[in-house]
Design a protein around this motif. Structure first.
Motif, PDB file in Angstrom:
ATOM      1  N   UNK A 170      -9.203 -32.153  11.303  1.00  0.00           N
ATOM      2  CA  UNK A 170     -10.034 -33.269  10.835  1.00  0.00           C
ATOM      3  C   UNK A 170     -10.147 -34.321  11.924  1.00  0.00           C
ATOM      4  N   UNK A 171     -11.352 -34.724  12.252  1.00  0.00           N
ATOM      5  CA  UNK A 171     -11.574 -35.826  13.182  1.00  0.00           C
ATOM      6  C   UNK A 171     -11.301 -37.122  12.428  1.00  0.00           C
ATOM      7  N   UNK A 172     -10.212 -37.803  12.784  1.00  0.00           N
ATOM      8  CA  UNK A 172      -9.774 -38.953  12.002  1.00  0.00           C
ATOM      9  C   UNK A 172     -10.743 -40.130  12.134  1.00  0.00           C
ATOM     10  N   UNK A 173     -11.535 -40.154  13.189  1.00  0.00           N
ATOM     11  CA  UNK A 173     -12.497 -41.242  13.373  1.00  0.00           C
ATOM     12  C   UNK A 173     -13.748 -41.052  12.522  1.00  0.00           C
ATOM     13  N   UNK A 177     -14.847 -32.264   9.444  1.00  0.00           N
ATOM     14  CA  UNK A 177     -14.036 -31.112   9.862  1.00  0.00           C
ATOM     15  C   UNK A 177     -14.406 -30.670  11.267  1.00  0.00           C
ATOM     16  N   UNK A 178     -13.429 -30.139  11.975  1.00  0.00           N
ATOM     17  CA  UNK A 178     -13.629 -29.619  13.323  1.00  0.00           C
ATOM     18  C   UNK A 178     -13.102 -28.188  13.343  1.00  0.00           C
ATOM     19  N   UNK A 179     -13.954 -27.254  13.722  1.00  0.00           N
ATOM     20  CA  UNK A 179     -13.517 -25.861  13.853  1.00  0.00           C
ATOM     21  C   UNK A 179     -12.973 -25.663  15.263  1.00  0.00           C
ATOM     22  N   UNK A 180     -11.714 -25.272  15.348  1.00  0.00           N
ATOM     23  CA  UNK A 180     -11.056 -25.041  16.638  1.00  0.00           C
ATOM     24  C   UNK A 180     -10.986 -23.537  16.870  1.00  0.00           C
ATOM     25  N   UNK A 192      -4.230 -28.827  13.688  1.00  0.00           N
ATOM     26  CA  UNK A 192      -4.553 -28.420  12.321  1.00  0.00           C
ATOM     27  C   UNK A 192      -3.431 -28.763  11.352  1.00  0.00           C
ATOM     28  N   UNK A 193      -2.181 -28.780  11.848  1.00  0.00           N
ATOM     29  CA  UNK A 193      -1.038 -29.065  10.987  1.00  0.00           C
ATOM     30  C   UNK A 193      -0.471 -30.458  11.129  1.00  0.00           C
ATOM     31  N   UNK A 194      -1.209 -31.364  11.775  1.00  0.00           N
ATOM     32  CA  UNK A 194      -0.718 -32.737  11.982  1.00  0.00           C
ATOM     33  C   UNK A 194      -0.842 -33.536  10.690  1.00  0.00           C
ATOM     34  N   UNK A 195       0.074 -33.295   9.777  1.00  0.00           N
ATOM     35  CA  UNK A 195       0.024 -33.935   8.462  1.00  0.00           C
ATOM     36  C   UNK A 195       0.140 -35.452   8.606  1.00  0.00           C
ATOM     37  N   UNK A 196      -0.790 -36.225   8.035  1.00  0.00           N
ATOM     38  CA  UNK A 196      -0.783 -37.687   8.192  1.00  0.00           C
ATOM     39  C   UNK A 196       0.547 -38.300   7.759  1.00  0.00           C
ATOM     40  N   UNK A 197       1.031 -39.219   8.556  1.00  0.00           N
ATOM     41  CA  UNK A 197       2.287 -39.962   8.388  1.00  0.00           C
ATOM     42  C   UNK A 197       3.511 -39.166   8.813  1.00  0.00           C
ATOM     43  N   UNK A 198       3.423 -37.832   8.793  1.00  0.00           N
ATOM     44  CA  UNK A 198       4.560 -37.023   9.216  1.00  0.00           C
ATOM     45  C   UNK A 198       4.479 -36.700  10.697  1.00  0.00           C
ATOM     46  N   UNK A 199       3.303 -36.215  11.160  1.00  0.00           N
ATOM     47  CA  UNK A 199       3.102 -35.902  12.568  1.00  0.00           C
ATOM     48  C   UNK A 199       1.976 -36.777  13.122  1.00  0.00           C
ATOM     49  N   UNK A 215      -9.919 -32.349   4.863  1.00  0.00           N
ATOM     50  CA  UNK A 215     -11.340 -32.115   4.562  1.00  0.00           C
ATOM     51  C   UNK A 215     -11.634 -30.684   4.115  1.00  0.00           C
ATOM     52  N   UNK A 216     -10.814 -29.735   4.548  1.00  0.00           N
ATOM     53  CA  UNK A 216     -11.098 -28.335   4.203  1.00  0.00           C
ATOM     54  C   UNK A 216      -9.802 -27.535   4.277  1.00  0.00           C
ATOM     55  N   UNK A 217      -9.153 -27.392   3.156  1.00  0.00           N
ATOM     56  CA  UNK A 217      -7.847 -26.746   3.134  1.00  0.00           C
ATOM     57  C   UNK A 217      -7.938 -25.236   2.919  1.00  0.00           C
ATOM     58  N   UNK A 218      -9.129 -24.721   2.772  1.00  0.00           N
ATOM     59  CA  UNK A 218      -9.308 -23.290   2.491  1.00  0.00           C
ATOM     60  C   UNK A 218     -10.671 -22.877   3.054  1.00  0.00           C
ATOM     61  N   UNK A 219     -10.751 -22.577   4.365  1.00  0.00           N
ATOM     62  CA  UNK A 219     -12.049 -22.375   5.035  1.00  0.00           C
ATOM     63  C   UNK A 219     -12.702 -21.034   4.693  1.00  0.00           C
ATOM     64  N   UNK A 220     -13.069 -20.880   3.438  1.00  0.00           N
ATOM     65  CA  UNK A 220     -13.684 -19.643   2.965  1.00  0.00           C
ATOM     66  C   UNK A 220     -15.084 -19.445   3.539  1.00  0.00           C
ATOM     67  N   UNK A 221     -15.930 -20.464   3.414  1.00  0.00           N
ATOM     68  CA  UNK A 221     -17.319 -20.328   3.853  1.00  0.00           C
ATOM     69  C   UNK A 221     -17.414 -20.107   5.358  1.00  0.00           C
TER      70      UNK A 221
END
Length: 747
Positions: A170-173, A177-180, A192-199, A215-221
């Motif tokens: 997620x682009x915090x600004x 969503x950002x596909x890497x 992708x795993x930089x959980x807010x407040x933790x990392x 923004x997208x926890x399950x990138x199915x589409x």
């Protein structure tokens, strides 16, 4: 006729070609995509599902993941099997990994002293509190990702991995969503795993990225867009939690994020061909200690979909799944080093901390240790790097983000039986005059007001420069025989004196590190020492309210050699300690008119080793002696009590009170048995023995049976504010016992 033959031949060729293509399509089967959701520790269930997928031989054509799903998915895409991932993650200490717990060996002596004194550190910028962007910098996590993906570091586009892969951040600004799907795989999954407040966020291509689950926890589409025909989805998200399970900041933030993701999953779950939903409601995003159970739940959930998975496997029955062999990497050769972002700190400073030289081979363990050395300075918010294969080695490309914070307010608290209660207030200023200097001032308020000021110019493995000024004082009841003659005791009838000691010491020193664990110090010292008592008044001045036994200024030069690899200062489980000190006293203001040049030498040796994970042993030996004039006894060795960070020649000794045994030379042996019965909770048994007297090394008394012995049984709790200890001690010579208590870091 010829025309008919040609037409018939073409028809047969087309027919055979069509049958061959159909057979190829049947052999290849449908394209299968795997989508893995985020969920913190609950994402370990992905591993269980992958073990079942592996066992059935299902060919995965593309993987998309978010957060923990990105981590597990990327490693699977890199060639690890489900069983290999289970072995890797079951062997991790997640508390140390997530908490950025750096080993003590990573810190220099100066940094260790600071780290082992303060319970709280508050950063300031322009007189405003500058709170960190997260609890953890995520450096340990990134180091792990970098090592696990080193074998695919030559792959720039993730579609070229053994299994094509992408992940979501997620682009915090912008909140988008950002596909890497290209660049550094380790950095991508860290973002992708930089959980807010933790990392803290990860910067990639000038984008500030955080957890993709926002923004997208399950990138199915996004996975379907890659041309996948069948989607296997593993969803480790839960419904909204109740108040009983909303006790930590990560859990509350996850709950807020789940408002949207749960709604999205109602649609996405229906559109997933094989939807695997592990039953992990009783676990949380930080339940890493329950990893084995969570992985097992993933297997159970996958087995509930066994029929559909077997049918899919049957469509790939002619497919032989490729087994990737992950090379074991113990050492790496670094050809070139490219640094970016080090504006304040020089290249030599960074490389000095890393201890890396180009065109040399180093073990990966040593490289990680060097990264820890750099991060432990706290001069950098992040150190992200990438290995790029070149020739027979790698080029190291590193991006540093320097810390903008230069001012810190640090706090601590302490109680012991000598200095009593104390509150520590510290002000630390980095880059005060130079880019690599630091100034610290400790104000210690309580029963005995003290201070400690230090200015240090860190030149790494060159000669560093330091200035230190400190003031110590305490009251203590001691035996009158230590200061009074037999005639004075008989005249006054006193057995105990209430003595106040005041010590004002100033030092200038040079320090060099032969390696990070071995330091050599040369310096000059001024010491103002005063020893007085109000118990007895023996002074010709009628206005005097105390008797002064010592009030001299001493001038000396000194040298120190210290080697310290203890894993923990207070509860070491392994390591070696050698700490020596030599002081040559050149002159004095000579309050008692009895000064002549003299010197003291002392050394402390300790060895700690573990018998098991919980049981450790410390063996120690300590000794010291005086050379030269013996008229002035104010700096003699004084044994007794229990403590750390003692000044002058005070030495701990179980079974006796502080300053109970005095002599100009001593030898002491120690054995300590420690059992950590619960994490951070210790019980210990100790025994120490000593000979203490004048000239024991010249008359051979140091080789005789010990004159003094003491024993202790204690409990210790290693906390964030320092050790909390209680020790019951006794001595067979005096038939007396004594309790010693300590709370908090020693300072």
């Amino acid at each position: 006729m010829k025309a008919k033959i040609i037409i018939l031949t073409l028809f047969l060729l087309i027919s055979l070609s069509t049958k061959a293509q159909n057979k190829a399509i049947e052999t290849q089967g449908p394209k299968v995509g795997l989508v893995l959701s985020g969920g913190g520790a609950k994402g370990l269930a992905h591993i269980g599902a992958l073990k079942i997928i592996d066992s059935l031989g299902i060919k995965i054509d593309y993987i998309g993941g978010t957060s923990m799903g990105a981590v597990i998915g990327s490693l699977y895409a890199s060639g690890y099997s489900g069983k290999e991932l289970e072995r890797i993650f079951n062997g991790l200490d997640f508390n140390k990994l997530i908490g950025d717990d750096l080993p003590r060996a990573s810190k220099t002596f100066y940094e260790r002293d600071n780290f082992e004194k303060y319970a709280i550190s508050i950063p300031f910028n322009n007189f405003k509190i500058q709170l960190p962007s997260a609890i953890s910098r995520g450096q340990n996590v990134f180091n792990l990702f970098s090592k696990l993906t080193l074998h695919v570091s030559n792959i720039d586009k993730f579609k070229d991995l053994p299994i094509p892969f992408f992940c979501i951040a997620t682009n915090v600004e912008t909140g988008k969503p950002v596909i890497l799907e290209q660049g550094s795989l380790a950095q991508a999954i860290a973002a992708s795993g930089a959980f807010p407040s933790l990392f803290q966020p990860v910067v990639i291509n000038d984008q500030i990225l955080i957890d993709g689950g926002v923004v997208n926890n399950y990138p199915l589409d996004e996975l379907k867009a890659k041309g996948m025909d069948i989607i296997i989805g593993v969803d480790v998200q839960d419904d909204l939690s109740t108040r009983e399970n909303l006790k930590t900041a990560p859990e509350i933030l996850l709950q807020i994020n789940n408002y949207r993701t749960i709604k999205d999953m109602k649609d996405k779950s229906v559109r997933t061909n094989i939807y695997i939903k592990p039953d992990i409601k009783e676990f949380t995003v930080v339940s890493f200690d329950d990893g084995k159970q969570i992985i097992k739940r993933g297997e159970v959930a996958a087995n509930k979909n066994l029929k559909a998975l077997k049918e899919l496997a049957a469509k790939h029955k002619t497919h032989t799944k490729i087994k990737y062999t992950i090379p074991k990497i113990d050492s790496i050769r670094i050809n070139n080093i490219f640094l970016k972002g080090n504006d304040t700190y020089t290249r030599s400073y960074v490389l000095g901390k890393l201890k890396i030289k180009t065109n040399e081979e180093t073990t990966y363990k040593e490289f990680t240790r060097g990264v820890n050395n750099l991060v432990a300075t706290n001069n950098f918010e992040s150190f992200l790097y990438q290995f790029k294969p070149k020739g027979n080695g790698y080029d190291l490309v590193a991006n540093l983000k320097e810390s903008e914070t230069k001012t810190f307010l640090k706090l601590g608290a302490h109680f012991d039986d000598l200095y009593k209660s104390a509150a520590l207030l510290n002000l630390t200023q980095k880059r005060l005059f130079f880019n690599n200097d630091v100034a610290t001032l400790d104000l210690i308020l309580g029963d005995n007001i003290r201070y400690n000021f230090e200015y240090y110019i860190d030149k790494g493995f060159y000669w560093s420069i330091g200035l230190r000024s400190r003031y110590n004082t305490f009251h203590k009841d001691i035996s009158a025989s230590l200061l009074l003659s037999e005639a004075e005791i008989a005249t006054t009838g006193l057995n105990i004196l209430d003595v106040q000691l005041k010590d004002f010491t100033n030092q200038f020193y040079l320090q060099t590190l032969f390696r990070k664990d071995l330091s050599f110090v040369l310096g000059a010292e001024h010491k103002k020492l005063q020893i007085a008592s109000q118990t007895i008044i023996n002074n010709p001045d009628p206005n005097a309210n105390e008797t002064v036994f010592e009030n001299s200024d001493f001038f000396s030069v000194f040298g120190k050699l210290k080697f310290d690899t203890y894993s923990n200062k207070y509860f070491p489980k392994k390591g070696f300690l050698f700490d020596s000190d030599f002081h040559l006293y050149l002159s004095s203001s000579n309050f008692n008119n009895n000064f002549a040049q003299f010197s003291f030498a002392k050394a402390n040796i300790g060895y700690a080793f573990s018998v098991s994970d919980k049981f450790s042993v410390i063996l120690g030996s300590e000794g010291g002696f005086r050379i030269g004039d013996q008229s002035n006894q104010s700096l003699s060795f004084a044994l007794g009590g229990y403590g750390n960070n003692f000044i002058n020649n005070f030495i701990s000794f179980y079974g006796y009170d502080y300053i109970s045994i005095i002599g100009d030379s001593f030898v002491k042996g120690l054995i300590n048995l420690d059992y950590e019965f619960v994490k951070n909770h210790h019980v210990n048994l100790s025994a120490n023995y000593a000979n203490v007297a004048d000239n024991i090394f010249t008359n051979g008394e140091w080789l005789t049976l010990p004159d003094y012995s003491g024993y202790a049984i204690g409990y210790g709790f290693d906390t964030i504010i320092g050790p909390i200890e209680a020790k019951y001690t006794w001595s067979s010579e005096t038939n007396e016992s004594k309790w010693f208590f300590n709370i908090g870091f020693w300072f």
